[in-house]
Design a protein around this motif. Structure first.
Motif, PDB file in Angstrom:
ATOM      1  N   LEU A  70     -10.735 -10.459   3.684  1.00 37.41           N
ATOM      2  CA  LEU A  70      -9.541  -9.726   3.273  1.00 37.41           C
ATOM      3  C   LEU A  70      -9.872  -8.328   2.767  1.00 37.41           C
ATOM      4  CD1 LEU A  70      -6.513  -9.646   2.722  1.00 37.41           C
ATOM      5  CD2 LEU A  70      -6.941 -10.786   0.530  1.00 37.41           C
ATOM      6  N   ASP A  71     -10.942  -8.193   2.002  1.00 35.25           N
ATOM      7  CA  ASP A  71     -11.279  -6.869   1.458  1.00 35.25           C
ATOM      8  C   ASP A  71     -11.559  -5.872   2.579  1.00 35.25           C
ATOM      9  OD1 ASP A  71     -10.994  -7.890  -1.048  1.00 35.25           O
ATOM     10  OD2 ASP A  71     -13.132  -8.230  -1.387  1.00 35.25           O
ATOM     11  N   SER A  72     -12.286  -6.310   3.598  1.00 34.15           N
ATOM     12  CA  SER A  72     -12.560  -5.410   4.725  1.00 34.15           C
ATOM     13  C   SER A  72     -11.278  -5.092   5.483  1.00 34.15           C
ATOM     14  CB  SER A  72     -13.582  -6.049   5.667  1.00 34.15           C
ATOM     15  OG  SER A  72     -14.801  -6.289   5.004  1.00 34.15           O
ATOM     16  N   GLY A  73     -10.400  -6.090   5.608  1.00 30.56           N
ATOM     17  CA  GLY A  73      -9.146  -5.845   6.292  1.00 30.56           C
ATOM     18  C   GLY A  73      -8.263  -4.853   5.553  1.00 30.56           C
ATOM     19  N   LEU A  74      -8.207  -4.968   4.219  1.00 36.41           N
ATOM     20  CA  LEU A  74      -7.414  -4.018   3.435  1.00 36.41           C
ATOM     21  C   LEU A  74      -7.981  -2.608   3.546  1.00 36.41           C
ATOM     22  CD1 LEU A  74      -6.551  -6.010   0.182  1.00 36.41           C
ATOM     23  CD2 LEU A  74      -4.957  -5.137   1.891  1.00 36.41           C
ATOM     24  N   ALA A  75      -9.302  -2.505   3.529  1.00 38.71           N
ATOM     25  CA  ALA A  75      -9.917  -1.188   3.682  1.00 38.71           C
ATOM     26  C   ALA A  75      -9.599  -0.597   5.043  1.00 38.71           C
ATOM     27  CB  ALA A  75     -11.429  -1.296   3.467  1.00 38.71           C
ATOM     28  N   ALA A  76      -9.652  -1.445   6.089  1.00 39.35           N
ATOM     29  CA  ALA A  76      -9.320  -0.954   7.423  1.00 39.35           C
ATOM     30  C   ALA A  76      -7.854  -0.538   7.514  1.00 39.35           C
ATOM     31  CB  ALA A  76      -9.629  -2.030   8.458  1.00 39.35           C
ATOM     32  N   LEU A  77      -6.969  -1.284   6.856  1.00 37.97           N
ATOM     33  CA  LEU A  77      -5.551  -0.926   6.861  1.00 37.97           C
ATOM     34  C   LEU A  77      -5.321   0.399   6.147  1.00 37.97           C
ATOM     35  CD1 LEU A  77      -2.556  -1.550   7.338  1.00 37.97           C
ATOM     36  CD2 LEU A  77      -2.578  -2.894   5.214  1.00 37.97           C
ATOM     37  N   ARG A  78      -5.954   0.590   5.000  1.00 36.83           N
ATOM     38  CA  ARG A  78      -5.769   1.849   4.267  1.00 36.83           C
ATOM     39  C   ARG A  78      -6.288   3.029   5.089  1.00 36.83           C
ATOM     40  NH1 ARG A  78      -7.940   1.115  -1.783  1.00 36.83           N
ATOM     41  NH2 ARG A  78      -7.140   3.264  -1.854  1.00 36.83           N
ATOM     42  N   THR A  99      -4.472   6.963  -0.028  1.00 40.79           N
ATOM     43  CA  THR A  99      -3.812   5.664  -0.171  1.00 40.79           C
ATOM     44  C   THR A  99      -4.237   5.000  -1.472  1.00 40.79           C
ATOM     45  OG1 THR A  99      -5.576   4.472   0.978  1.00 40.79           O
ATOM     46  CG2 THR A  99      -3.785   5.355   2.334  1.00 40.79           C
ATOM     47  N   ARG A 100      -3.384   4.119  -1.941  1.00 40.02           N
ATOM     48  CA  ARG A 100      -3.720   3.258  -3.080  1.00 40.02           C
ATOM     49  C   ARG A 100      -2.962   1.954  -2.950  1.00 40.02           C
ATOM     50  NH1 ARG A 100       0.091   3.607  -7.404  1.00 40.02           N
ATOM     51  NH2 ARG A 100       1.652   5.266  -7.112  1.00 40.02           N
ATOM     52  N   VAL A 101      -3.597   0.889  -3.410  1.00 39.87           N
ATOM     53  CA  VAL A 101      -2.993  -0.439  -3.385  1.00 39.87           C
ATOM     54  C   VAL A 101      -2.224  -0.634  -4.680  1.00 39.87           C
ATOM     55  CG1 VAL A 101      -3.424  -2.920  -3.275  1.00 39.87           C
ATOM     56  CG2 VAL A 101      -4.805  -1.348  -1.913  1.00 39.87           C
ATOM     57  N   LEU A 102      -0.985  -1.054  -4.546  1.00 39.83           N
ATOM     58  CA  LEU A 102      -0.134  -1.273  -5.716  1.00 39.83           C
ATOM     59  C   LEU A 102      -0.357  -2.697  -6.204  1.00 39.83           C
ATOM     60  CD1 LEU A 102       2.063   0.051  -7.464  1.00 39.83           C
ATOM     61  CD2 LEU A 102       3.759  -0.956  -5.931  1.00 39.83           C
ATOM     62  N   GLU A 103      -0.999  -2.816  -7.342  1.00 43.53           N
ATOM     63  CA  GLU A 103      -1.313  -4.131  -7.879  1.00 43.53           C
ATOM     64  C   GLU A 103      -0.081  -4.710  -8.574  1.00 43.53           C
ATOM     65  OE1 GLU A 103      -3.911  -5.709  -7.239  1.00 43.53           O
ATOM     66  OE2 GLU A 103      -5.164  -4.124  -6.394  1.00 43.53           O
ATOM     67  N   VAL A 118       0.867  -1.181   0.000  1.00 34.39           N
ATOM     68  CA  VAL A 118       0.000   0.000   0.000  1.00 34.39           C
ATOM     69  C   VAL A 118       0.900   1.226   0.000  1.00 34.39           C
ATOM     70  CG1 VAL A 118      -1.722   1.329   1.295  1.00 34.39           C
ATOM     71  CG2 VAL A 118      -1.873  -1.168   1.199  1.00 34.39           C
ATOM     72  N   ILE A 119       0.558   2.202  -0.879  1.00 35.29           N
ATOM     73  CA  ILE A 119       1.288   3.465  -0.929  1.00 35.29           C
ATOM     74  C   ILE A 119       0.411   4.540  -0.294  1.00 35.29           C
ATOM     75  CG2 ILE A 119       2.238   5.252  -2.432  1.00 35.29           C
ATOM     76  CD1 ILE A 119       3.068   3.118  -4.373  1.00 35.29           C
ATOM     77  N   VAL A 120       0.973   5.259   0.681  1.00 40.00           N
ATOM     78  CA  VAL A 120       0.278   6.345   1.359  1.00 40.00           C
ATOM     79  C   VAL A 120       0.884   7.648   0.872  1.00 40.00           C
ATOM     80  CG1 VAL A 120      -0.430   7.312   3.567  1.00 40.00           C
ATOM     81  CG2 VAL A 120      -0.003   4.851   3.368  1.00 40.00           C
ATOM     82  N   LEU A 121       0.086   8.435   0.147  1.00 39.19           N
ATOM     83  CA  LEU A 121       0.580   9.693  -0.403  1.00 39.19           C
ATOM     84  C   LEU A 121       0.605  10.764   0.670  1.00 39.19           C
ATOM     85  CD1 LEU A 121      -1.412   9.620  -3.765  1.00 39.19           C
ATOM     86  CD2 LEU A 121       0.930   8.840  -3.338  1.00 39.19           C
ATOM     87  N   ARG A 122       1.327  11.831   0.371  1.00 39.14           N
ATOM     88  CA  ARG A 122       1.366  12.964   1.291  1.00 39.14           C
ATOM     89  C   ARG A 122      -0.054  13.516   1.456  1.00 39.14           C
ATOM     90  NH1 ARG A 122       5.458  17.439  -0.523  1.00 39.14           N
ATOM     91  NH2 ARG A 122       6.908  15.740  -0.023  1.00 39.14           N
TER      92      ARG A 122
END
Length: 587
Positions: A497-505, A451-455, A443-447
């Motif tokens: 997993l999808d909910s977990g990724l959303a929570a992480l972002r 956030t965006r997930v790097l596929e 996951v990339i967190v911009l300034r």
């Protein structure tokens, strides 16, 4: 309750059954301790008629042992001071068993004491012993098990108990009995003194203290011979230590009968227990040795079980700590924070991460997860982590490194599976190269917190014999943070997993949105926020390119304007010197 009928035949009101006081013996003493009066129940209990005991000293009639004479003197002093004195005693000419005694001051000109004595029916030995032994061994904690042993012995069997373990067993795990003629080095595990608060007991005889008993002391003898020892004086080593504390000598003087018992487990003496009784209790006898042996045999096995558990756990923790990575150096030009939380009580599991600096200034970040939990996953993890670190240091391409790790995992005896992501970051221009083997995408967190997930091409987990692993190039924008993690942070049985990724972002964006947010604080915040749903090890690595430090200009003193020269009028031409003399002829 019982009911009676009145004289007219009608039922009377029920009344309570009154306590039976027929076994209470009462008599009086004058201030000097001579018997002044003697009741019928005293004659029935002790067999002495009143005319035979009147005027005689109590210590010549009932309390005839040396210790009991001291007790009578103490009781008379308490009564003279207007206080009630009570005790439970045995021995002398009282008869078989134990007797509860109560002395009260008598009002009047002559003073004296009213004495009430009752025979105490002892609890049946088998019941007491079964209840006492049932208390021991409820846990595998060594100190707690020793404390349970002491609690079982005091006050039911003795007025004091001390439990020792051989120091060589605890410190060096040397399983051998003490040789005759050698000093016994032991560690005090627990102490109980009847009638004293635990804080007072621990101040007199601190648990955990290591002592060396001379070869001729009961403690050394009992550990060398595996046979009980009866003695009637407190050993010098203990008396000296107790005497250093306020009131210690007075407390030690109360005890006059001692019994030392070996603690034998699996044929080896693992320690010893000492029991003590005061002047008010009967001295230890052969029957007491048999009881103490039953109690000690049960306690010895429980204490040794706790010791073995403590040893195995200490060994496991040492091995697990040895599997943890050393201090990782963050390469120049990078900011990196990482956090690892093992599941359960383990110190290390299947997750790993690593940071490797390359000679040309690039940085390698690796995160992996060996499937499973416990020591099996940790054993696979440490092999893969070591191999990945060595391969990274020779600067092979990411896909080639994953391919070699895959071959290594496939060749292991346990045929394990593991996921891994391997990234290379160049701080000079923000370019990155990454490859992953069945791992979750970064996951990339911009300034500002977006956030965006790097596929990335997911690839197969390590150990499945994949022929190749695809490499992807991307750029890390200025001020952006790269987040690598394991599935324990985002996935559980109750959260897809999808909910977990959303929570992480969401957690990463909130933690890194502020202009002063640090990677370390963000790492701690995110893992703590998401670990409540975790059922697996958790690893999170955050990395970003460090802002170059501004190049300082020259100091102000060095930037002074040039000093102007003198004005033109002051710059006069040099004054010509005198003419040169003529040279010689022909020059």
């Amino acid at each position: 309750m019982e009911s009676q009928r009145a004289g007219d035949g009608k039922p009377a009101l029920p009344r309570r059954r009154e306590p039976d006081l027929a076994d209470l013996a009462a008599f009086t003493l004058d201030p000097q301790g001579r018997i002044a009066s003697w009741s019928v129940t005293a004659t029935q209990l002790f067999g002495h008629p009143a005319h035979e005991v009147a005027g005689h000293d109590l210590c010549d009639v009932l309390m005839t042992s040396p210790g009991q004479r001291q007790l009578v003197a103490h009781a008379l002093a308490e009564v003279a001071a207007g206080r009630v004195w009570t005790a439970t005693v045995a021995g002398g000419d009282l008869g078989e068993g134990r007797f509860a005694i109560r002395c009260e001051p008598l009002a009047g000109l002559d003073g004296g004491a009213l004495v009430i004595i009752q025979h105490v029916s002892p609890q049946p030995v088998p019941s007491w012993l079964s209840e006492a032994t049932a208390r021991i061994g409820s846990t595998l904690d060594l100190t707690q098990t020793a404390a349970e042993f002491a609690d079982a012995a005091v006050p039911g069997f003795a007025d004091a108990a001390t439990i020792y373990a051989a120091e060589r067993l605890l410190a060096a795990d040397e399983l051998s009995s003490l040789r005759a003629g050698r000093a016994a080095v032991v560690r005090r595990l627990a102490v109980r003194l009847a009638g004293h608060e635990q804080a007072v007991t621990d101040s007199l005889l601190p648990p955990g203290e290591v002592l060396a008993f001379a070869a001729d002391t009961p403690h050394s003898r009992v550990m060398a011979t595996s046979a009980p020892v009866l003695f009637d004086e407190i050993v010098d080593e203990i008396a000296e230590r107790i005497g250093r504390r306020p009131g210690g000598s007075e407390i030690a003087a109360d005890y006059n009968s001692f019994l030392a018992m070996p603690l034998v487990a699996r044929g080896v003496v693992v320690g010893c227990a000492t029991f003590a009784r005061t002047l008010a209790s009967p001295a230890f006898n052969l029957g007491d040795i048999a009881l103490a042996g039953e109690l000690a045999s049960r306690a010895a096995v429980c204490i040794d079980n706790a010791r073995l558990y403590h040893r195995e756990r200490r060994t496991a923790l040492a091995l697990q700590r040895g599997l943890l990575p050393g201090r990782q150096r963050v390469p120049p030009g990078m900011e990196v924070a990482h956090r690892y939380l093992p599941v359960g009580a383990s110190v290390v599991g299947g997750d790993w991460h690593d940071i490797v600096g390359l000679p040309d200034g690039r940085s390698v970040l690796i995160v992996g997860d060996a499937m499973g939990h416990g020591p099996e996953a940790a054993a696979v993890m440490v092999q893969l982590r070591t191999a990945a670190h060595m391969l990274a240091s020779v600067d092979l391409p990411p896909g080639e490194i994953l391919h070699r790790l895959d071959e290594m995992a496939a060749g292991m005896a346990a045929s394990p599976f593991a996921t891994c992501i391997y990234t290379v970051i160049d701080p000079s221009d923000g370019s990155c190269v990454a490859a992953q083997a069945g791992h979750l995408p970064p996951v990339i967190v911009l300034r500002g917190g977006a956030t965006r997930v790097l596929e990335l091409p997911p690839g197969l987990p390590l150990g499945l014999g994949a022929e190749s692993f695809q490499t992807t190039e991307f750029s890390l924008p200025p001020g952006a943070t790269l987040a690598l993690y394991t599935d324990g942070l985002v996935e559980s049985r109750t959260r897809p997993l999808d909910s977990g990724l959303a929570a992480l972002r969401g957690a990463l964006g909130a933690a890194l949105a502020g202009p002063r947010a640090t990677l370390g604080s963000a790492c701690a915040t995110v893992t703590q926020m998401l670990r409540q749903h975790g059922e697996d090890d958790i690893t999170l690595v955050l990395a970003r390119i460090r802002k170059p430090d501004p190049v300082p200009g020259p100091p102000a003193a060095a930037r002074r304007p040039p000093v102007p020269g003198p004005p033109a009028a002051a710059r006069r031409p040099p004054v010509p010197g005198p003419p040169a003399p003529p040279g010689p002829p022909g020059s």
